[in-house]
Design an enzyme around this catalytic site. Structure first.
Site, PDB file in Angstrom:
ATOM      1  N   GLY A  93     -29.174  15.835  17.042  1.00 28.67           N
ATOM      2  CA  GLY A  93     -29.150  16.454  18.407  1.00 28.67           C
ATOM      3  C   GLY A  93     -29.825  15.441  19.243  1.00 28.67           C
ATOM      4  CE  LYS A 149     -27.693  21.674  15.195  1.00 22.91           C
ATOM      5  NZ  LYS A 149     -28.974  20.812  15.282  1.00 22.91           N
ATOM      6  CG  HIS A 167     -30.381  21.961   9.207  1.00 21.12           C
ATOM      7  ND1 HIS A 167     -31.118  21.650  10.282  1.00 21.12           N
ATOM      8  CD2 HIS A 167     -29.126  21.452   9.586  1.00 21.12           C
ATOM      9  CE1 HIS A 167     -30.319  20.872  11.218  1.00 21.12           C
ATOM     10  NE2 HIS A 167     -28.972  20.684  10.821  1.00 21.12           N
ATOM     11  CD  GLU A 171     -31.917  21.963  14.001  1.00 19.27           C
ATOM     12  OE1 GLU A 171     -31.304  23.032  13.625  1.00 19.27           O
ATOM     13  OE2 GLU A 171     -31.549  20.975  14.579  1.00 19.27           O
ATOM     14  CD  GLU A 188     -27.260  17.259   8.931  1.00 16.96           C
ATOM     15  OE1 GLU A 188     -26.209  17.424   9.504  1.00 16.96           O
ATOM     16  OE2 GLU A 188     -27.884  17.858   9.007  1.00 16.96           O
ATOM     17  CB  SER A 220     -25.897  12.216  17.453  1.00 21.74           C
ATOM     18  OG  SER A 220     -27.018  12.770  17.932  1.00 21.74           O
ATOM     19  CG  ASN A 234     -25.527  23.887  11.549  1.00 21.74           C
ATOM     20  OD1 ASN A 234     -25.781  25.052  11.732  1.00 21.74           O
ATOM     21  ND2 ASN A 234     -26.778  23.226  11.671  1.00 21.74           N
TER      22      ASN A 234
HETATM   23  C1  PEP Z   1     -26.637  19.602  12.508  1.00 20.26           C
HETATM   24  O1  PEP Z   1     -27.567  20.209  12.950  1.00 20.26           O
HETATM   25  O2  PEP Z   1     -26.669  19.440  11.251  1.00 20.26           O
HETATM   26  C2  PEP Z   1     -26.336  18.130  13.367  1.00 20.26           C
HETATM   27  C3  PEP Z   1     -25.837  17.391  12.756  1.00 20.26           C
HETATM   28  O3  PEP Z   1     -26.655  18.228  14.488  1.00 20.26           O
HETATM   29  P1  PEP Z   1     -25.867  17.289  15.705  1.00 20.26           P
HETATM   30  O4  PEP Z   1     -24.373  16.969  15.361  1.00 20.26           O
HETATM   31  O5  PEP Z   1     -26.057  17.963  17.004  1.00 20.26           O
HETATM   32  O6  PEP Z   1     -26.790  16.251  15.765  1.00 20.26           O
END
Ligand code: PEP
Length: 240
Positions: free
Chosen positions: A166, A12, A95, A97, A160, A198, A10
């Site tokens: 993040g 972003k 997601h 976000e 997630e 992460s 992703n």
């Molecule tokens: C994500 O945005 O789906 C995600 C898992 O981000 P990160 O790996 O940066 O934590």
């Protein structure tokens, strides 16, 4: 039958034409026979560029969002049919976000999932609890509620935890496995369930080794080819 193993990046709101080209070139040059499926989800404006570069390669691509509406006066939105029109395979739905920064509801995630499926796309539905919800012992209640808003079939599920996205603080393999096992009972048996939050080159193998973790949805680490490739190989090495 073994479930599909998948690692999806992703991106972003990151990238440029030049950096996308360099990243894709490096992924394609380094991936070899990864043993797991691989996808990248760039921002909308770069989908065409990414689609052209990935044509004829084993790397699939997807979008990060989709409208729940088929067409009409929805300024700034992109429909599932538009994505399907030029070969999109995946779309991320729900997601955290989108849920937390843009106020998307469970019902909207359900409608987006259905719109994606109707257009022949494979939605990647994200579910996950906040830190406060985990600490209150509500993780299962939250992910079950988010999942219940979706008529789940023919998709990929991504657990997630919001507190891991993040932040550099990943769920432990055991924490991920516990939630994946819970989710596994609530989706069709062949559903790939990805962990996201992460994931890095250094922790991917331990997380992916868990029996109900079928790969990862990767944010920050998907922007660095060497990191992403190591994560991809970790998913491919599982069970082999
Ligand atoms: C994500 O945005 O789906 C995600 C898992 O981000 P990160 O790996 O940066 O934590």
């Amino acid at each position: 039958m073994a479930r599909t193993r998948l690692v999806a990046g992703n991106w972003k709101m990151h990238g440029s034409r030049a950096s996308n080209r360099a990243l894709l070139d490096a992924i394609l040059a380094g991936m070899g026979n990864a043993g797991a499926q691989c996808a990248v989800c760039p921002p909308f404006v770069y989908l065409q560029q990414v689609a052209e570069r990935l044509r004829g390669t084993p790397v699939a691509w997807g979008a990060q969002n989709v409208s729940e509406h088929a067409q009409g006066a929805y300024t700034g939105e992109v429909s599932a049919a538009m994505l399907a029109d030029f070969g999109c395979r995946y779309v991320i739905v729900g997601h955290s976000e989108r849920r937390h920064l843009f106020g998307e509801t469970d019902a909207q995630a359900g409608a987006k999932f259905a719109a994606a499926r109707a257009a022949g796309l494979t939605p990647i539905l994200c579910v996950g609890e906040t830190l406060g919800e985990r600490e209150a012992g509500r993780t299962e209640e939250i992910v079950a509620r988010q999942l219940a808003a979706v008529e789940f079939a023919g998709g990929v599920l991504a657990y997630e935890p919001v507190w891991a996205i993040g932040t550099g603080r990943n769920a432990t393999p055991e924490q991920a496995q516990a939630v994946h096992a819970f989710l596994r009972l609530r989706v069709p048996p062949d559903t790939p369930i990805l962990y996201g939050g992460s994931v890095k080159a250094q922790n991917a193998a331990a997380i992916f080794a868990m029996p109900d973790v079928d790969g990862g949805l990767i944010g920050g680490a998907s922007l660095v080819a060497a990191e992403f490739l190591t994560i991809l190989r970790a998913a491919g090495a599982k069970g082999s």
